[in-house]
Design an enzyme around this catalytic site. Structure first.
Site, PDB file in Angstrom:
ATOM      1  N   GLN A   1      35.094 114.504 -47.970  1.00 45.54           N
ATOM      2  CA  GLN A   1      33.927 115.189 -47.413  1.00 45.54           C
ATOM      3  C   GLN A   1      33.394 116.226 -48.397  1.00 45.54           C
ATOM      4  OE1 GLN A   1      32.517 114.262 -44.561  1.00 45.54           O
ATOM      5  NE2 GLN A   1      30.940 115.827 -44.664  1.00 45.54           N
TER       6      GLN A   1
ATOM      7  N   LYS B   1      33.319 111.322 -37.669  1.00 44.85           N
ATOM      8  CA  LYS B   1      33.670 110.105 -38.424  1.00 44.85           C
ATOM      9  C   LYS B   1      34.939 109.486 -37.859  1.00 44.85           C
ATOM     10  CE  LYS B   1      31.217 111.558 -42.550  1.00 44.85           C
ATOM     11  NZ  LYS B   1      31.158 111.980 -43.933  1.00 44.85           N
TER      12      LYS B   1
ATOM     13  N   ASP C   1      31.629 105.879 -49.691  1.00 40.47           N
ATOM     14  CA  ASP C   1      30.475 106.771 -49.855  1.00 40.47           C
ATOM     15  C   ASP C   1      29.520 106.225 -50.911  1.00 40.47           C
ATOM     16  OD1 ASP C   1      30.137 109.039 -48.262  1.00 40.47           O
ATOM     17  OD2 ASP C   1      31.704 110.172 -49.311  1.00 40.47           O
TER      18      ASP C   1
END
Ligand SMILES: Nc1nc2c(c(=O)[nH]1)N[C@@H](CN(C=O)c1ccc(C(=O)N[C@@H](CCC(=O)O)C(=O)O)cc1)CN2
Length: 289
Positions: free
Chosen positions: A98, A54, A121
């Site tokens: 995460q 990422k 997200d």
């Protein structure tokens, strides 16, 4: 008949290229780069790889990357305090924690603390509600990536029968909402569904997000159907999906694992970060993203 293999890696590379072009235009107009903060708790090997990827993708797209690595025993209060700092940081447009988090931390408490407008997200309940009600919000990366792949195969999804296997908050539920938004007839099947095969056999589109290696059998699939395999299961035989690979002999189009849905997750994250930056700065970004 052998299915067309849907090349998620190539599709993701093209999307990342479009994001980079649009990010450069944003930077020119805003006088600053879009910024993404990624938080990793602990040292889970797969999560570390994803977080590194990422960071690299963020820099390659011409955006600012802020990486926060916390030890596995960090307290929930400390993690939430970091989220609060990132919420208040004007240089940060997107925040991602995460998953999975260590067991002593309540994922829900952390996710709901993220500013919904920085929630790249798309996991915050405010964004889930926006998606469910057709409002502009931030949409979870994996299901949005699946939709993009599907729209490439079926420019007109309206009226198609879609079955989503799995009802997680991060894939199954948002995937069903996205397909419904496209006017598909959507069925979600799950561990308590009485006749999973019977439902899958009717489907023009099957999205498998159940987390069980090889769960979907070739004989369940309607000949010519499009199959999107979200599974990323690490087994003794390597990385395998939720769909038995022999499904390639029945489906019309299918995503491979690896190289299908997985690469779309990070490409859409780049897209979401730019969209979040554009909305926060009041700058229009390319709607084709
Ligand atoms: N906060 C989040 N956590 C997690 C997410 C997420 O979207 N947000 N998704 C997954 C992990 N993930 C990204 O974080 C991810 C998974 C898989 C891939 C990918 O490119 N997979 C490759 C195979 C790579 C490999 O060998 O492991 C593929 O399928 O081709 C990218 C990102 C859970 N956590």
């Amino acid at each position: 008949m052998t299915a067309r293999l849907i090349d998620g890696k190539a599709f993701a590379a093209q999307l990342r290229g479009r994001v980079a072009t649009a990010a450069a235009a944003f930077t020119e107009q805003a006088g600053r780069k879009p910024g993404l903060a990624v938080v990793l708790v602990g040292e889970d090997p797969a999560s570390s790889v994803y977080v590194r990827s990422k960071g690299k993708a963020t820099l390659a797209a011409g955006m600012e990357s802020f990486e926060h690595r916390l030890s596995a025993d960090v307290s929930e209060a400390e993690l939430i305090a970091l989220v609060d700092r990132l919420n208040a940081d004007e240089t940060v447009d997107g925040i991602l924690v995460q998953l999975p988090l260590p067991k002593h931390i309540d994922e829900r408490a952390v996710i709901t603390r993220i500013d919904p407008d920085k929630d790249v997200d798309g996991f915050h309940p405010v964004n889930a509600g926006r998606l469910a009600t057709g409002l502009d919000g931030l949409v979870p990366c994996t299901p949005l990536g699946c939709l993009m792949l599907l729209q490439d195969i079926h420019p007109h999804l309206a009226g198609l029968e879609a079955v989503v296997i799995g009802r997680s908050n991060i894939v199954g539920k948002p995937m069903a909402a996205l397909l419904l938004q496209q006017s598909c007839t959507v069925t979600t099947v799950h561990s308590r569904t009485r006749d999973v095969m019977g439902h899958v056999r009717q489907a023009d589109i099957v999205v498998a997000a159940v987390g069980i290696p090889g769960f979907v059998q070739p004989e369940w699939i309607k000949p010519g159907a499009t199959v999107i395999d979200v599974g990323i299961n690490r087994t003794g035989d390597g990385l395998v999906g939720d769909v038995d690979p022999r499904a390639v002999e029945v489906a019309g189009a299918i995503t491979p694992v690896p190289g299908g849905v997985g690469p779309m997750t990070i490409a859409v994250l780049m897209r979401n970060t730019l969209v979040a930056a554009g909305r926060r700065a009041g700058i229009a970004v390319d709607p084709a993203l």
